[in-house]
Design a protein around this motif. Structure first.
Motif, mmCIF file in Angstrom:
data_model
loop_
_atom_site.group_PDB
_atom_site.id
_atom_site.type_symbol
_atom_site.label_atom_id
_atom_site.label_comp_id
_atom_site.label_asym_id
_atom_site.label_seq_id
_atom_site.Cartn_x
_atom_site.Cartn_y
_atom_site.Cartn_z
ATOM 1 N N ILE A 30 0.844 -1.200 0.000
ATOM 2 C CA ILE A 30 0.000 0.000 0.000
ATOM 3 C C ILE A 30 0.876 1.246 0.000
ATOM 4 O O ILE A 30 0.629 2.200 -0.740
ATOM 5 N N GLY A 31 1.936 1.217 0.791
ATOM 6 C CA GLY A 31 2.853 2.355 0.826
ATOM 7 C C GLY A 31 3.455 2.628 -0.537
ATOM 8 O O GLY A 31 3.441 3.765 -1.026
ATOM 9 N N VAL A 32 3.969 1.581 -1.146
ATOM 10 C CA VAL A 32 4.618 1.754 -2.458
ATOM 11 C C VAL A 32 3.576 2.160 -3.500
ATOM 12 O O VAL A 32 3.798 3.060 -4.310
ATOM 13 N N ALA A 33 2.422 1.497 -3.451
ATOM 14 C CA ALA A 33 1.372 1.823 -4.423
ATOM 15 C C ALA A 33 0.926 3.269 -4.261
ATOM 16 O O ALA A 33 0.664 3.954 -5.252
ATOM 17 N N LEU A 339 4.675 -5.943 -5.306
ATOM 18 C CA LEU A 339 3.217 -6.020 -5.283
ATOM 19 C C LEU A 339 2.620 -4.621 -5.438
ATOM 20 O O LEU A 339 1.644 -4.424 -6.172
ATOM 21 N N GLY A 340 3.231 -3.657 -4.731
ATOM 22 C CA GLY A 340 2.756 -2.278 -4.784
ATOM 23 C C GLY A 340 2.862 -1.702 -6.184
ATOM 24 O O GLY A 340 1.947 -1.029 -6.666
ATOM 25 N N VAL A 341 3.986 -1.978 -6.843
ATOM 26 C CA VAL A 341 4.179 -1.465 -8.201
ATOM 27 C C VAL A 341 3.137 -2.083 -9.138
ATOM 28 O O VAL A 341 2.518 -1.393 -9.952
ATOM 29 N N ILE A 342 2.921 -3.392 -8.973
ATOM 30 C CA ILE A 342 1.921 -4.059 -9.811
ATOM 31 C C ILE A 342 0.541 -3.458 -9.567
ATOM 32 O O ILE A 342 -0.202 -3.154 -10.504
ATOM 33 N N LEU A 343 0.222 -3.249 -8.288
ATOM 34 C CA LEU A 343 -1.073 -2.658 -7.921
ATOM 35 C C LEU A 343 -1.260 -1.296 -8.579
ATOM 36 O O LEU A 343 -2.278 -1.033 -9.212
ATOM 37 N N SER A 344 -0.254 -0.422 -8.410
ATOM 38 C CA SER A 344 -0.413 0.943 -8.908
ATOM 39 C C SER A 344 -0.441 0.956 -10.432
ATOM 40 O O SER A 344 -1.194 1.716 -11.034
ATOM 41 N N LEU A 348 -3.394 2.515 -12.559
ATOM 42 C CA LEU A 348 -3.169 3.582 -13.533
ATOM 43 C C LEU A 348 -3.596 3.145 -14.936
ATOM 44 O O LEU A 348 -4.106 3.948 -15.722
ATOM 45 N N PHE A 349 -3.405 1.857 -15.214
ATOM 46 C CA PHE A 349 -3.845 1.342 -16.515
ATOM 47 C C PHE A 349 -5.355 1.499 -16.651
ATOM 48 O O PHE A 349 -5.857 1.982 -17.675
#
Lengths: 402, 226
Positions: A30-33, A339-344, A348-349
């Motif tokens: 969540i933090g990274v996202a 996971l965060g990068v994938i989530l965000s 965004l997509f």
């Protein structure tokens, strides 16, 4: 210990404490996202706004009445001017060296009606040059006639939306519209084009500038668009425009000339600050995730005191123990960040699919930074508890004392 | 090969100073089979911990094969524990998330031995401890006796010269306890591992060739022979 063994050992730990690991993963991701999403939204908004303004074209100057600072931000749309810019002033600009063409602009609102239908429409009085300066294309009919700017004629070119709202599916070309107390014949319909510079080009009616002066009973121009030969002449021409206006206005410098670059620079600055601010908010959630990792590592160290004692009894050094716990925290951070990068990226997509006009993209620096910060905070925060584990006396640890 | 010279170890218990080891000197030869008995708090566990390099004495010298271990740094002591000393604990101290095979393998993993070398050694050990069918069982799927056998396998997988057992039968029924003692004695006799057992159980203690009795941190009696 071999790296592969270390990783396997820690994966076994995480697998054993699946729930705990999952919670940490969620917090970290969540933090990274958050960082990636917020900067992605910021960048999207920035790209959108800057895109709007670069429609102006690099070699266009805009002159408006009144003296305003141009470097600090967007000048107000309506400024009280000490002296109007007249059509004659605008014509004088055309004769300056370096100027290709000019388009005077008067803007106002008026009720436009056709038959029983009527609606409030923004009306811009200008000349044929406006179409080429703003790169407007005509879907049907023609642009405004190429006549001297002080010649009023009862013709108009309407935006796509105006056409739809007033005429529906019926043909509009050649029909007479009523605007205020005057009548205009529709000679052209513009192609659908987006919002630009605060004006919705679809919801606009263009008439000759002299007609607009009469319609709105106003001599002074709202804007003069000046197209310069080339981008590197913009600066020199801008000065020439100001000097000429000064001469024409008895030595008072009472006009403002803005360039696309100055607008873009101002917006860029504002929007960058905004992106940084929202990114900072995201970074705080990363910090929170880091503190969570610290606490969880602390709990893990306490829970696994006996295991630490055993590991030391069978030959683990302080460094081995430190490595085991730090690697565990780093694994969590790396997995969480991924996971965060994938989530965000997914979010965004989806955002890009829903709003195709706005390019939501996380800037690469933000993505790299979020992952780096995630790992660094995890290692930093896990360092204390891990060192505590490493420094335990084996005899005490074996008995569950620490 | 093991020599303790005037070892002292004190603990602070509240405002009381407890002399766990009081000027203990001891000489142990390679391959000896020793039991250490004595009442609770007599310092026998502390003696074992000092011998196992888990605990450091306040003063005195501990020579292990001629090396003064009291001068060693932390990583060096860890290395000595790994290469020379095996531990067997009353409560087994197995890692619960690892199966029998992985528990036995753990010292080899910590020592950084490549997996290819590890596998045959662990296989052999499982065979010898009759644990091959249980290799994939987690500790909580094993009986007490089996768990202690896994712990012994882990203790001797690095081929140590000294095996230190702290109440190895304390949590076991008499049958499994006897099995474990037999296994330890077999290691002592067949491989020449120096075996030191700390126990409360007189029957277990009597089996050792050399029997040390501790009282109040001192060696009270030290008897040799059957």
């Amino acid at each position: 210990m071999r790296t592969a063994d270390l990783l396997r050992f820690d994966f076994q730990v995480l697998n054993r404490h699946r729930f705990r690991a999952l919670m940490m993963l969620i917090a970290m991701s969540i933090g990274v996202a958050a960082v990636n999403l917020l900067t992605g939204l910021g960048e999207g908004a920035k790209a959108f706004v800057l895109g709007e303004f670069s429609m102006l074209g690099k070699n266009t100057l805009i002159m408006l009445p009144g003296k305003k600072e141009t470097s600090g931000g967007m000048p107000p749309m309506m400024g009280a001017a000490p002296r109007d810019i007249t059509l004659q002033d605008a014509e004088a600009m055309r004769r300056l060296s370096g100027v290709v063409q000019i388009a005077p602009l008067i803007v106002g609102m008026s009720e436009v009606s056709y038959g029983s239908r009527n609606r409030e429409v923004m009306i811009a009085g200008t000349t044929a040059s406006y179409f080429s300066i703003r790169q407007l294309s005509i879907r049907q009919g023609t642009a405004l006639p190429e006549v001297p700017s002080d010649v009023a004629s009862p013709v108009c070119v309407i935006g796509w939306k105006v056409k739809q709202e007033i005429f529906g599916e019926r043909p509009a070309l050649g029909q007479w519209l009523k605007a205020g107390d005057r009548r205009f014949r529709v000679v052209g319909i513009m192609d659908a084009k987006g919002q630009a510079l605060g004006m919705d080009m679809n919801d606009l009616m263009l008439i000759p500038v002299a007609s607009a002066q009469a319609l709105f009973n106003q001599e002074g121009l709202f804007r003069v668009m000046i197209e310069v030969q080339s981008a590197d002449m913009v600066k020199k021409t801008k000065q020439r425009v100001i000097d000429t206006m000064k001469l024409r206005h008895e030595g008072d410098e009472d006009v403002t000339v803005i360039t696309q670059d100055s607008i873009l620079a101002a917006f860029n600055k504002i929007l960058d600050t905004m992106t940084l601010a929202v990114g900072g908010i995201g970074a705080i959630s990363l910090l929170v995730a880091g503190i969570l990792i610290m606490n969880v590592t602390l709990i893990a160290v306490t829970q696994r005191t006996k295991e630490i004692g055993l590991l030391k009894a069978i030959g683990a050094t302080d460094r081995d123990v430190l490595q085991i716990f730090l690697t565990e925290a780093t694994l969590m951070a790396v997995l969480g960040a991924l996971l965060g990068v994938i989530l965000s990226e997914t979010a965004l997509f989806i955002g890009r699919v829903i709003f195709p006009d706005i390019g939501f993209h996380t800037p690469p620096w933000a993505m790299v930074m979020s992952v780096v910060i995630a790992i660094v905070t995890s290692v930093l925060f896990a360092w204390g508890p891990s060192r505590r584990a490493a420094r335990m006396e084996p005899v005490n640890a074996l008995q569950g004392r620490n | 090969m093991i020599e303790l010279q005037h070892i002292n170890k004190t603990f602070q218990l509240g405002d009381q100073t407890v002399h766990a080891l009081d000027d203990v000197s001891l000489l142990i030869d390679k391959g000896e089979y020793i039991s250490v008995m004595g009442p609770s708090g007599s310092g026998k566990s502390t003696l074992l911990n000092v011998l196992g390099l888990l605990d450091q004495p306040n003063d005195g010298h501990y020579l292990l094969e001629g090396t003064d271990t009291t001068q060693l740094s932390e990583p060096e002591r860890a290395r000595y524990r790994r290469d020379h000393i095996g531990f067997v604990f009353q409560s087994y101290h197995l890692v619960n998330r690892l199966n029998a095979r992985e528990n036995i393998e753990l010292p080899l993993v910590l020592a950084g031995i490549p997996p290819k070398e590890r596998a045959p050694r662990v296989d052999e050990m499982l065979q010898r401890l009759s644990l091959t069918p249980r290799a994939d069982h987690l500790p909580n799927q094993l009986s007490g006796g089996q768990r202690q056998r896994v712990a012994i396998g882990r203790a001797i997988i690095m081929k140590p010269q000294i095996l230190l057992a702290d109440e190895p039968t304390g949590n076991l029924d008499s049958k499994s306890g006897a099995d474990v003692i037999e296994l330890l004695e077999e290691l002592n006799q067949q491989q020449g591992i120096t075996l030191l057992i700390v126990t409360h159980d007189a029957a277990v203690g009597q089996r050792a060739h050399r029997r040390i009795r501790m009282v109040d941190g001192r060696i009270d009696t030290d008897k040799n022979g059957a």
